[in-house]
Scaffold this active site. Structure first.
Site, PDB file in Angstrom:
ATOM      1  N   HIS A 217       0.817  -1.220   0.000  1.00 49.99           N
ATOM      2  CA  HIS A 217       0.000   0.000   0.000  1.00 49.99           C
ATOM      3  C   HIS A 217       0.851   1.270   0.000  1.00 49.99           C
ATOM      4  O   HIS A 217       0.379   2.345  -0.371  1.00 49.99           O
ATOM      5  CB  HIS A 217      -0.938  -0.001   1.213  1.00 49.99           C
ATOM      6  N   SER A 218       2.113   1.176   0.405  1.00 48.43           N
ATOM      7  CA  SER A 218       2.965   2.359   0.382  1.00 48.43           C
ATOM      8  C   SER A 218       3.286   2.792  -1.040  1.00 48.43           C
ATOM      9  O   SER A 218       3.703   3.929  -1.276  1.00 48.43           O
ATOM     10  CB  SER A 218       4.273   2.101   1.144  1.00 48.43           C
TER      11      SER A 218
END
Length: 525
Positions: free
Chosen positions: A180-181
């Site tokens: 998700h980063s």
């Protein structure tokens, strides 16, 4: 991305992997080790700090990943897929960078590296008997197994899994998993769309509905006369300030463990973020949703919230056996709000073609997310459309608040003043004292091609955050894909919960026959 250049690759170059599940969790130590290993393969000196939200997703209690399944209308052409991915995704700055921790300030940075596409396109070795006997379950089992597999941080944080067998809904499927980063859901969907082409015109990018405005909106009809207009403006400003203050107070109280949802069959237990996830989905009719929208005079998003409230109510009363029809229970959802302008797919296509970052231009990238707390009322209504009407009141109220902007700003300030551990503790408190996550995204209004294959459905979801239930809606052409990400231990009957959603839409649709009304399209929220 079309199928041109398909002959430049070979299917034999792709790695075949057995379906083995590693249940080891991704810890901060593992991430640090991966970062140090990555430092040895860096092929460029370009670097950029990981965003505050991206840093949060590195914390042990937020091992968040996005998993999107794309159903295909034809078997996978592996050489074309490899060539297409190499020409698009692998050239995007985030997809050809690794996270390396700066030894001086311990802050992670994105650093460009060489990408071996064969490390990222994975063709698992699955038992043909299993995929033939129950292909839908085989697909579901494989995608769910990804929630237990750590991702190697020594290379760019994304994978494309090729599941080349037919199911009830598609001829084959691709599963894209990304940390998700790397980016938020809106950016990731826009990026994928920039890798596709219109089925009607394979040389053109697909058309998308107009982008929604980021953040809350508070519209006031301007009355006649300067004095009346000034008074209305001051009143709207006071309303905005008051509602923002109330929402912020509730958010702070929730994050500080002073206000929390009561334990229910829907609320996750401690450590749910580390449990295996089951991803189940169901296709809903966008025409039925629009009919309810027009009949009630609200938006598509209001209808989706109402369906969710109705479905959760049905599930709750069945699981608990309670029969008190006058009792109403409120559970809250943490809703992520994208505060960054949605990247244009033309700008993203240009970014991948050039291989250059464009953070100062139209293709801004990263995670810039605020939060809203949205209540869902579990109740038994005589009129099923009451679920939608109640949801519409909630969303109108939330649009007159700066809650999402404040939560992003406050989180950023806590990070700057007290560090990532304090910011993570604040966010973790907010999640553990609410019940579920909710999101919805608007997809293409026309069929698109990916490497020459027609996409028949898009089913995105996520895992790694402290909720046992995540509800996601994704529109595409004339349908909406409902995807549930559930903690298998808490929701062993996830498919029955899907049935509750489908049944809720049916009874709401029957209670709201087609009437002339609001004419907003599917992009309205």
């Amino acid at each position: 991305m079309d199928g041109s250049g398909a002959g430049t690759g070979s299917a034999t170059l792709l790695r075949k992997r057995p379906l083995s599940v590693n249940t080891a969790s991704s810890t901060a130590a593992a991430i640090e080790l991966g970062s140090k290993q990555a430092a040895g393969v860096v092929a460029a000196i370009e670097e950029e700090p990981v965003s505050p939200t991206g840093r949060l997703f590195r914390e042990p209690n937020f091992r968040c990943h996005i998993v999107s399944v794309f159903g295909l209308g034809a078997p996978v052409d592996l050489p074309a897929l490899r060539a297409g991915v190499a020409a698009t995704l692998a050239r995007h700055p985030r997809f050809c960078s690794v996270q390396v921790v700066n030894e001086k300030d311990a802050r992670p940075k994105w650093i460009r590296t060489a990408v071996n596409v064969d490390d990222h396109i994975i063709v698992p070795e699955l038992n043909p008997a299993t995929t033939s006997a129950d292909p839908d379950k085989a697909l579901e089992d494989y995608v769910s197994s990804l929630s237990t597999r750590p991702m190697a941080h020594s290379r760019p944080l994304w994978e494309v899994h090729v599941l080349d067998f037919p199911t009830a809904d598609a001829a084959a499927a691709l599963a894209l998993r990304a940390h998700h980063s790397v980016g938020d859901g809106v950016s990731m969907l826009s990026l994928f769309m920039a890798c596709t082409r219109s089925a009607a015109d394979p040389g053109a990018l697909p058309s998308l509905p107009p982008a929604r405005r980021a953040g809350p909106v508070h519209a006031v009809r301007r009355p006649a006369g300067a004095l009346a207009a000034l008074a209305a403006w001051l009143l709207s400003l006071l309303v905005l300030a008051w509602r923002t203050a109330v929402d912020v107070a509730c958010f702070v109280a929730t994050a500080a463990s002073l206000l929390g949802d009561a334990p229910t069959v829907l609320k996750g237990k401690e450590g749910t973020e580390f449990q295996p996830r089951r991803f189940v989905n169901r296709t809903l009719s966008l025409d039925d949703i629009k009919l309810v929208k027009n009949a009630v005079g609200c938006t598509v998003n209001d209808v989706l919230l109402g369906i969710t409230s109705s479905a959760l109510s049905r599930y709750y009363y069945r699981r608990t056996g309670e029969s008190d029809s006058k009792r109403s229970i409120t559970v809250r959802s943490a809703v992520l709000v994208n505060l960054r302008a949605t990247p244009g797919i033309h700008a993203l296509a240009s970014m991948m073609e050039s291989g250059n970052d464009n953070n100062n231009g139209a293709a801004r990238w990263g995670n810039k997310l605020g939060y809203m707390l949205i209540p869902f009322h579990l109740a038994k209504h005589d009129d099923p459309t009451e679920y939608v009407r109640t949801a519409a009141k909630v969303t109108r109220r939330k649009k007159s608040s700066m809650e999402s902007a404040f939560t992003f700003w406050s989180g950023d300030m806590v990070l700057r003043l007290f560090g990532i551990k304090a910011a993570a503790a604040l966010c973790y408190g907010m999640f553990t004292h609410t019940t579920l996550s909710f999101s919805s995204m608007v997809g293409p209004t026309e069929q698109v091609l990916f490497c020459g294959n027609p996409i028949v459905y898009i089913a995105p979801s996520t895992y790694g955050h402290p909720h046992a239930l995540t509800v996601h809606y994704q529109s595409y052409i004339n349908s909406v894909k409902l995807v549930l990400s559930v903690d298998e231990a808490q929701f062993p009957d996830g498919r029955q919960l899907l049935d509750d959603f489908a049944e809720s839409l049916r009874i709401i649709r029957e209670a709201a026959p087609g009437k002339p009304g609001d004419t907003q399209d599917a992009a309205s929220t």
